[in-house]
Design a protein around this motif. Structure first.
Motif, PDB file in Angstrom:
ATOM      1  N   PHE A   1      41.740  37.498  27.641  1.00 45.21           N
ATOM      2  CA  PHE A   1      40.433  37.623  28.283  1.00 45.21           C
ATOM      3  C   PHE A   1      40.429  36.865  29.600  1.00 45.21           C
ATOM      4  N   PHE A   2      40.328  37.616  30.702  1.00 49.10           N
ATOM      5  CA  PHE A   2      40.280  37.043  32.040  1.00 49.10           C
ATOM      6  C   PHE A   2      38.813  36.947  32.463  1.00 49.10           C
ATOM      7  N   TRP A   3      38.418  35.777  32.931  1.00 50.38           N
ATOM      8  CA  TRP A   3      37.002  35.598  33.224  1.00 50.38           C
ATOM      9  C   TRP A   3      36.784  34.752  34.469  1.00 50.38           C
ATOM     10  N   SER A   4      35.615  34.965  35.061  1.00 49.33           N
ATOM     11  CA  SER A   4      35.188  34.191  36.219  1.00 49.33           C
ATOM     12  C   SER A   4      33.760  33.713  35.984  1.00 49.33           C
ATOM     13  N   PRO A   5      33.444  32.463  36.356  1.00 53.02           N
ATOM     14  CA  PRO A   5      32.074  31.956  36.187  1.00 53.02           C
ATOM     15  C   PRO A   5      31.035  32.789  36.929  1.00 53.02           C
ATOM     16  N   GLU A   6      31.467  33.557  37.900  1.00 53.00           N
ATOM     17  CA  GLU A   6      30.534  34.367  38.672  1.00 53.00           C
ATOM     18  C   GLU A   6      29.922  35.488  37.840  1.00 53.00           C
ATOM     19  N   TYR A   7      30.648  35.933  36.808  1.00 46.13           N
ATOM     20  CA  TYR A   7      30.217  37.104  36.061  1.00 46.13           C
ATOM     21  C   TYR A   7      29.920  36.853  34.584  1.00 46.13           C
ATOM     22  N   VAL A   8      30.386  35.768  34.028  1.00 49.85           N
ATOM     23  CA  VAL A   8      30.180  35.543  32.595  1.00 49.85           C
ATOM     24  C   VAL A   8      30.015  34.049  32.349  1.00 49.85           C
ATOM     25  N   SER A   9      29.124  33.702  31.419  1.00 51.80           N
ATOM     26  CA  SER A   9      28.835  32.296  31.150  1.00 51.80           C
ATOM     27  C   SER A   9      29.711  31.766  30.015  1.00 51.80           C
ATOM     28  N   GLN A  10      29.941  30.469  30.038  1.00 52.92           N
ATOM     29  CA  GLN A  10      30.735  29.842  28.986  1.00 52.92           C
ATOM     30  C   GLN A  10      30.091  29.961  27.602  1.00 52.92           C
ATOM     31  N   PRO A  11      28.769  29.737  27.456  1.00 53.98           N
ATOM     32  CA  PRO A  11      28.171  29.893  26.129  1.00 53.98           C
ATOM     33  C   PRO A  11      28.391  31.282  25.533  1.00 53.98           C
ATOM     34  N   TYR A  12      28.340  32.310  26.382  1.00 50.49           N
ATOM     35  CA  TYR A  12      28.571  33.663  25.872  1.00 50.49           C
ATOM     36  C   TYR A  12      30.019  33.832  25.421  1.00 50.49           C
ATOM     37  N   ILE A  13      30.954  33.306  26.201  1.00 51.26           N
ATOM     38  CA  ILE A  13      32.368  33.390  25.823  1.00 51.26           C
ATOM     39  C   ILE A  13      32.604  32.697  24.484  1.00 51.26           C
ATOM     40  N   ILE A  14      32.032  31.516  24.321  1.00 49.93           N
ATOM     41  CA  ILE A  14      32.190  30.769  23.068  1.00 49.93           C
ATOM     42  C   ILE A  14      31.701  31.602  21.888  1.00 49.93           C
ATOM     43  N   LYS A  15      30.509  32.169  22.041  1.00 52.23           N
ATOM     44  CA  LYS A  15      29.918  32.955  20.962  1.00 52.23           C
ATOM     45  C   LYS A  15      30.771  34.166  20.614  1.00 52.23           C
ATOM     46  N   ARG A  16      31.222  34.903  21.624  1.00 49.55           N
ATOM     47  CA  ARG A  16      31.979  36.129  21.364  1.00 49.55           C
ATOM     48  C   ARG A  16      33.383  35.854  20.849  1.00 49.55           C
ATOM     49  N   ILE A  17      34.065  34.865  21.430  1.00 54.72           N
ATOM     50  CA  ILE A  17      35.425  34.568  20.996  1.00 54.72           C
ATOM     51  C   ILE A  17      35.432  34.076  19.552  1.00 54.72           C
ATOM     52  N   LYS A  18      34.477  33.245  19.196  1.00 57.39           N
ATOM     53  CA  LYS A  18      34.400  32.770  17.809  1.00 57.39           C
ATOM     54  C   LYS A  18      34.137  33.925  16.849  1.00 57.39           C
TER      55      LYS A  18
ATOM     56  N   GLN B   1      46.948  40.305  41.293  1.00 58.09           N
ATOM     57  CA  GLN B   1      47.169  41.667  41.783  1.00 58.09           C
ATOM     58  C   GLN B   1      46.357  42.687  40.995  1.00 58.09           C
ATOM     59  N   PHE B   2      46.065  42.393  39.724  1.00 61.50           N
ATOM     60  CA  PHE B   2      45.250  43.319  38.934  1.00 61.50           C
ATOM     61  C   PHE B   2      43.902  42.706  38.555  1.00 61.50           C
ATOM     62  N   LEU B   3      43.500  41.649  39.276  1.00 62.07           N
ATOM     63  CA  LEU B   3      42.201  41.007  39.045  1.00 62.07           C
ATOM     64  C   LEU B   3      41.459  40.824  40.366  1.00 62.07           C
ATOM     65  N   SER B   4      41.656  41.738  41.284  1.00 58.02           N
ATOM     66  CA  SER B   4      41.101  41.573  42.631  1.00 58.02           C
ATOM     67  C   SER B   4      39.576  41.626  42.660  1.00 58.02           C
ATOM     68  N   SER B   5      38.963  42.309  41.698  1.00 63.58           N
ATOM     69  CA  SER B   5      37.502  42.395  41.674  1.00 63.58           C
ATOM     70  C   SER B   5      36.861  41.125  41.137  1.00 63.58           C
ATOM     71  N   LYS B   6      37.650  40.282  40.448  1.00 65.05           N
ATOM     72  CA  LYS B   6      37.180  39.047  39.812  1.00 65.05           C
ATOM     73  C   LYS B   6      36.281  39.316  38.606  1.00 65.05           C
ATOM     74  N   MET B   7      36.108  40.575  38.248  1.00 65.58           N
ATOM     75  CA  MET B   7      35.230  40.897  37.127  1.00 65.58           C
ATOM     76  C   MET B   7      35.951  40.657  35.804  1.00 65.58           C
ATOM     77  N   PRO B   8      35.198  40.337  34.731  1.00 65.42           N
ATOM     78  CA  PRO B   8      35.845  40.058  33.453  1.00 65.42           C
ATOM     79  C   PRO B   8      36.645  41.253  32.955  1.00 65.42           C
ATOM     80  N   ARG B   9      37.802  40.933  32.387  1.00 64.67           N
ATOM     81  CA  ARG B   9      38.706  41.992  31.922  1.00 64.67           C
ATOM     82  C   ARG B   9      39.462  41.500  30.709  1.00 64.67           C
ATOM     83  N   SER B  10      39.590  42.371  29.709  1.00 64.35           N
ATOM     84  CA  SER B  10      40.386  42.049  28.529  1.00 64.35           C
ATOM     85  C   SER B  10      41.542  43.033  28.425  1.00 64.35           C
ATOM     86  N   ILE B  11      42.713  42.513  28.119  1.00 67.96           N
ATOM     87  CA  ILE B  11      43.900  43.344  27.933  1.00 67.96           C
ATOM     88  C   ILE B  11      44.448  43.073  26.532  1.00 67.96           C
ATOM     89  N   LEU B  12      44.623  44.140  25.761  1.00 70.31           N
ATOM     90  CA  LEU B  12      45.156  44.019  24.402  1.00 70.31           C
ATOM     91  C   LEU B  12      46.640  44.357  24.413  1.00 70.31           C
TER      92      LEU B  12
END
Length: 463
Positions: A363-380, A423-434
């Protein structure tokens, strides 16, 4: 009004403000208050998307600031990952008190301008409670649903009229905001009813509605640009646009929107929203949200092409271009390109060694687009439901030492500026790769918030 403000504040600055010499006219506008259990050291005040000022908490978690050249209107403030709206008029001395553990429910105002803001908070909380009612109402046939809505609207208008009877000097601007806060959440649910009701019918089709069902539309405007940032209004606009698109003949969508629906929705936005800035914002949000909802790297070229034709915002087009290029940069069914990540001991590793022989969710993330509390909740949640998958969080940018608390630090990394991952995160938007145990990509652009992610995780977890 249900809130008791008697015991609100023991803030010395507040008493200073209200005890000024009464012989001098107060032509200054103040905004302040106290934050209990603060999540940061600041409160940021906005007008629409523009930052008006940043107020820092003192050692007692209080803040106070003067708003220069304050204009009457709707503002919003943020603290940590939460935000709420306030209506400010020149010469107000508006003081708030809230506990971040129960942000909206604990929020209450005192001082000049308090009453008009306390009732807006009441509207917000009542709307959340109304959601429980509509969970039942949406299952009703149209006539019964309409009767329930009419009764609820009558109650809302009684609240509106009672308030104005006791506060006859409120401005026209505030009256519009209060009426919007009370009624537009109901209108939004009217627009949403057809495609929610379809989920509960045996045949899954839309209900048959009479012309009278949408009578209320004759008395409202869908192009009040000053209200587009106000959630009761913006949610209504969104539901209206979706409903109008469904009315073109699309069947109810259950898991994801078809390419044709997305294209028609973009055209509906272009046709109905006249303000260029607002139109561009809704176009951008739509193309991104529909792509993210799919939770796969499948690009519908015609949908994106329609967006590029209709949007006139250069930055939005650049963002979407970066997103499209990012998607194409990591093909599925091939090995994940190797790149370097850095842990919070400042040690650099190759991603290939971290995920070797492991089913992995990156899970690639940037504070600009996603909050830490949300990440904690979803990852758990995800790690508990898919225990055979290794969940790794990689910060794209931001403060390198600012790791996510409450998540195992051994699974957290960040990217230095020279990492090939950019190179594949130029938009800085959150991205998940499985990635599977063989190091091959099984989903190159999953979305952590989408329900459509679950089938991919289930399959990966079982192999």
């Amino acid at each position: 009004m249900t809130k008791n403000v008697i015991l609100l504040f023991k803030i010395s600055l507040f008493f200073f403000l209200i005890s000024c010499n009464s012989s001098k006219k107060n032509n200054k506008t103040f905004f302040g208050g106290k934050i209990i259990n603060p999540k940061s050291n600041e409160v940021i005040l906005y007008s629409m998307e523009k930052v008006i000022d940043t107020f820092f908490l003192d050692t007692k978690n209080r803040f106070i600031g003067k708003i220069e050249n304050a204009n009457e209107g709707l503002y919003h403030f943020s603290h940590g990952d939460e935000n709420q709206y306030v209506y400010i008029e020149p010469e107000d001395s508006l003081m708030l008190r809230l506990n971040t553990w129960d942000f909206d429910e604990s929020l209450v105002f005192a001082g000049k301008g308090a009453e008009r803001n306390n009732i807006l908070i009441d509207c917000f909380l009542e709307n959340e409670n109304d959601g429980k009612l509509f969970y039942r109402y949406n299952k009703l046939p149209p006539n019964d649903f309409t009767n329930k809505v009419d009764s609820l609207l009558s109650v809302k208008m009684d609240t509106y009229n009672d308030y104005l009877k006791n506060h006859p000097n409120e401005t026209l601007g505030y009256r519009e905001i209060l009426k919007t806060a009370l009624t537009y959440p109901i209108y939004a649910r009217l627009e949403r009813y057809p495609y929610i009701n379809a989920k509960y019918t045996k045949d899954g089709n839309f209900p048959e509605l009479s012309e009278a069902f949408y009578t209320y539309r004759k008395s409202i405007s869908i192009n009040k640009d000053s209200l587009m940032y106000f959630p009761p209004y913006s949610r209504f606009i969104r539901n209206y646009l979706y409903n109008e698109t469904y009315a073109l003949g699309h069947p109810p969508m259950k898991t994801e929107y078809s390419a044709k629906f997305t294209i028609d929705l973009l055209k509906t936005i272009d046709k109905n929203i006249t303000a260029e800035k607002t139109k561009n914002a809704i176009l951008r949000q739509t193309i991104i949200s529909h792509f993210f909802n799919k939770s796969s790297c499948n690009l519908d070229n015609e949908s994106f092409s329609t967006f590029f034709k209709l949007s006139t915002n250069k930055k939005d087009k650049e963002l979407i271009t970066s997103l499209v290029n990012d998607v194409k940069s990591v093909p599925t069914h091939k090995r994940l390109p190797n790149f370097k990540v850095t842990n919070y001991n400042n040690t650099t590793h190759e991603i290939a060694e971290i995920i070797k022989n492991k089913n992995t969710f990156l899970f690639f993330w940037s504070p600009e687009y996603v909050s830490q509390p949300y990440i904690i909740k979803r990852i758990k949640y995800l790690s508990n439901n898919y225990p055979n998958i290794n969940f790794i969080q990689v910060k794209i940018d931001g403060v390198q030492g600012d790791r996510i608390q409450k998540i195992d630090i051994k699974n957290q990394y960040y990217l230095k500026s020279d990492s090939d991952a950019h190179q594949f995160l130029s938009s800085k938007m959150p991205r998940s790769i499985l990635v599977n145990k063989q190091g091959k990509v099984v989903n190159a652009y999953a979305t952590i918030s989408s329900r459509n992610l679950n089938p991919f995780l289930k399959e990966l977890n079982e192999n």
